[in-house]
Design an enzyme around this catalytic site. Structure first.
Site, PDB file in Angstrom:
ATOM      1  N   TYR A   1     -51.260  43.995 -65.426  1.00 26.33           N
ATOM      2  CA  TYR A   1     -50.392  44.217 -66.589  1.00 26.33           C
ATOM      3  C   TYR A   1     -49.931  42.857 -67.095  1.00 26.33           C
ATOM      4  O   TYR A   1     -49.303  42.094 -66.357  1.00 26.33           O
ATOM      5  CB  TYR A   1     -49.177  45.073 -66.206  1.00 26.33           C
TER       6      TYR A   1
ATOM      7  N   ASP B   1     -50.641  34.406 -64.743  1.00 26.69           N
ATOM      8  CA  ASP B   1     -49.504  35.104 -65.324  1.00 26.69           C
ATOM      9  C   ASP B   1     -48.446  35.196 -64.229  1.00 26.69           C
ATOM     10  O   ASP B   1     -48.508  36.051 -63.354  1.00 26.69           O
ATOM     11  CB  ASP B   1     -49.936  36.497 -65.802  1.00 26.69           C
TER      12      ASP B   1
ATOM     13  N   LYS C   1     -39.139  36.837 -68.288  1.00 25.74           N
ATOM     14  CA  LYS C   1     -38.094  37.438 -67.459  1.00 25.74           C
ATOM     15  C   LYS C   1     -36.897  36.498 -67.252  1.00 25.74           C
ATOM     16  O   LYS C   1     -36.340  36.011 -68.203  1.00 25.74           O
ATOM     17  CB  LYS C   1     -38.676  37.882 -66.121  1.00 25.74           C
TER      18      LYS C   1
HETATM   19  N1  PMP Z   1     -46.857  39.842 -67.424  1.00 24.24           N
HETATM   20  C1  PMP Z   1     -46.392  40.449 -66.331  1.00 24.24           C
HETATM   21  C2  PMP Z   1     -47.003  40.115 -64.999  1.00 24.24           C
HETATM   22  C3  PMP Z   1     -45.341  41.359 -66.411  1.00 24.24           C
HETATM   23  O1  PMP Z   1     -44.892  41.969 -65.317  1.00 24.24           O
HETATM   24  C4  PMP Z   1     -44.777  41.627 -67.675  1.00 24.24           C
HETATM   25  C5  PMP Z   1     -43.622  42.589 -67.853  1.00 24.24           C
HETATM   26  N2  PMP Z   1     -43.327  43.440 -66.849  1.00 24.24           N
HETATM   27  C6  PMP Z   1     -45.298  40.971 -68.791  1.00 24.24           C
HETATM   28  C7  PMP Z   1     -46.333  40.078 -68.626  1.00 24.24           C
HETATM   29  C8  PMP Z   1     -44.758  41.239 -70.164  1.00 24.24           C
HETATM   30  O2  PMP Z   1     -43.504  40.677 -70.312  1.00 24.24           O
HETATM   31  P1  PMP Z   1     -42.510  41.235 -71.436  1.00 24.24           P
HETATM   32  O3  PMP Z   1     -42.094  42.595 -71.020  1.00 24.24           O
HETATM   33  O4  PMP Z   1     -41.395  40.234 -71.471  1.00 24.24           O
HETATM   34  O5  PMP Z   1     -43.287  41.240 -72.713  1.00 24.24           O
END
Ligand code: PMP
Length: 444
Positions: free
Chosen positions: A168, A249, A276
């Site tokens: 994700y 990521d 985050k």
């Molecule tokens: N990458 C990862 C690994 C995530 O866990 C998340 C959100 N849970 C995101 C990207 C997306 O971040 P955002 O919700 O701030 O768009």
């Protein structure tokens, strides 16, 4: 989702009955949440503006938070073990964060110009994460990944992006459960997480057409499945061989060590994306990495790539971010929080093993996920093979015991969580295993 072969067994029927009872009890306990949800459906599709927060029969309406505690609209108190899916690392009212936001507010927001705080936060981020020579800010982790992929395709002049099943990277970069119809239209090659051989074969087949390999060093939303070091090393090697960019990521995993999981493993990607908690719990994202890649965005260059965003340098996020990283989530605090998480997960797993339960907690440090299976979890399909109904039952039972977590079992510790709170969670899980012994006993 793997087909559940226990569909008609007595245990399976007992899980169905227990879940129906637990759901009915939840509905009866939360009339105000139900009413608020019903009202919300008049103005939002399905009463929801963030898919992950919805669950049947209706989601709790959270009224307020303080430290590591939450209260719902019906007045029930919870210990917050979700921590806003990792963004809430500081808790709900950390005095340093409150002071940083208050001080920013008194000097005016929406200043329409460069401000000193953005350079300060950028310096801190570059100093902290080994792969980041230069960084740019966004408003979300999703946006950070979109920008990192755009940079990689321009830098390499290639189109293909290797991603992994179960990953994700944002609402438009979702590779769990076979992908998403709202994903952005990149030329994705979906590889097998933690499978060096199959991934290597796929990469070899597309070789110098690959712009980037985008990977979470631990699948976060995909169930806290850690990447094996050997797997990440193989990606590092393949990217180097073919001139593709390796992008970690670390939106979730950056908290697992002072310099993220890249530092913990000593595997340095070409680019990293963040989000985050780095913005102090405000809207935030960042992408950064090698100087030669990031310099594409230098506006002094005649061909400098555009990267826009009204709120990229917003003063509330910048101020909270600087305070958070320098005064609260220091390298020492990162080590302590993750050590607490390791101890907690070990205790929970020891409990499950002792009772022979089909329940376990995967993860690293302060991040963990409950899975309703006793079998080892190495890959996203191992995680998907758990009994989803038993996990739902666990969720509703935990709420009843004052523990707030994600429906899918995800938990992220925040800094205000102490021994009393982790003891509460261990006791809640023990109570669950005792009361639900008939449905949690492992298949033998
Ligand atoms: N990458 C990862 C690994 C995530 O866990 C998340 C959100 N849970 C995101 C990207 C997306 O971040 P955002 O919700 O701030 O768009």
């Amino acid at each position: 989702m793997v087909q559940d072969t226990r569909a008609a067994s007595p245990v399976s029927l007992a899980v169905d009955r227990a879940l129906a009872d637990a759901t009915a009890a939840y509905s009866a306990r939360n009339p105000e949440s139900r009413a608020r949800y019903a009202a919300a459906t008049a103005a939002m599709p399905g009463g929801n503006t963030r898919s992950v927060l919805y669950y049947d029969p209706f989601p709790l309406s959270i009224a307020r938070g303080e430290g590591c505690r939450l209260w719902d609209a019906d007045g029930h108190a919870y210990i917050d073990f979700l921590g806003e899916f990792t963004a809430g690392i500081y808790g709900h009212s950390h005095p340093e964060i409150l002071a940083a936001i208050a001080s920013a507010l008194t000097r005016g927001i929406n200043l329409s110009g460069h401000n000193p705080l953005e350079a300060e936060l950028a310096r801190i981020v570059c100093d902290r994460f080994p792969s980041i020579d230069l960084v740019r800010f966004t408003n979300s982790g999703t946006e950070a990944n979109l920008m990192a992929l755009a940079a990689a395709t321009v830098f390499t002049k290639r189109r293909k992006i290797v991603v992994f099943n179960g990953a994700y990277h944002g609402g438009v970069l979702t590779f769990t459960g076979g992908g998403s119809p709202v994903n952005v239209p990149h030329e994705f090659l979906v590889a097998a997480y933690n499978d060096v051989e199959r991934t290597r074969r796929l990469i070899d087949a597309h070789a110098r057409e690959i712009a980037a390999i985008l990977v979470e060093p631990m699948l976060g939303s995909g169930g806290c499945v850690p990447a094996e070091a050997e797997f990440l090393r193989a990606l590092r090697q393949a990217a180097r061989e073919y001139g593709a960019l390796l992008i970690f990521d670390e939106v979730m995993t950056s908290r697992l060590a002072p310099g993220g999981r890249q530092e913990a493993l000593g595997i340095i990607p070409d680019m990293t994306t963040l989000g985050k908690y780095i913005g102090g719990g405000m809207s935030f994202g960042a992408f950064g990495g090698r100087r030669d890649v990031m310099e594409l965005f230098d506006p002094r260059r005649p061909d400098g790539l555009p990267h826009a965003g009204t709120f990229n340098n917003n003063i509330l996020t910048m101020s909270a971010g600087v305070a958070g990283l320098t005064r609260v989530f220091t390298p020492d605090a990162a080590r302590t929080l993750n050590a607490r998480g390791d101890v907690l997960r070990d205790r929970l797993n020891a409990l499950c093993r002792r009772r022979g339960a089909r329940l376990q907690f995967t993860g690293i440090g302060s991040l963990m996920s409950a899975h309703a299976t006793a079998r080892a979890i190495r890959t996203p399909s191992d995680a998907a093979a758990g009994d989803a109904r038993l996990r739902d039952l666990f969720f509703f039972d935990m709420l009843e015991r004052g523990v707030y977590l994600a429906r899918r079992g995800f938990m992220a510790l925040s800094l205000p969580i102490g021994d009393a709170e982790t003891d509460h969670l261990v006791a809640a899980v023990q109570g669950f295993l005792e009361d639900r012994q008939a449905v949690t006993a492992a298949d033998r």
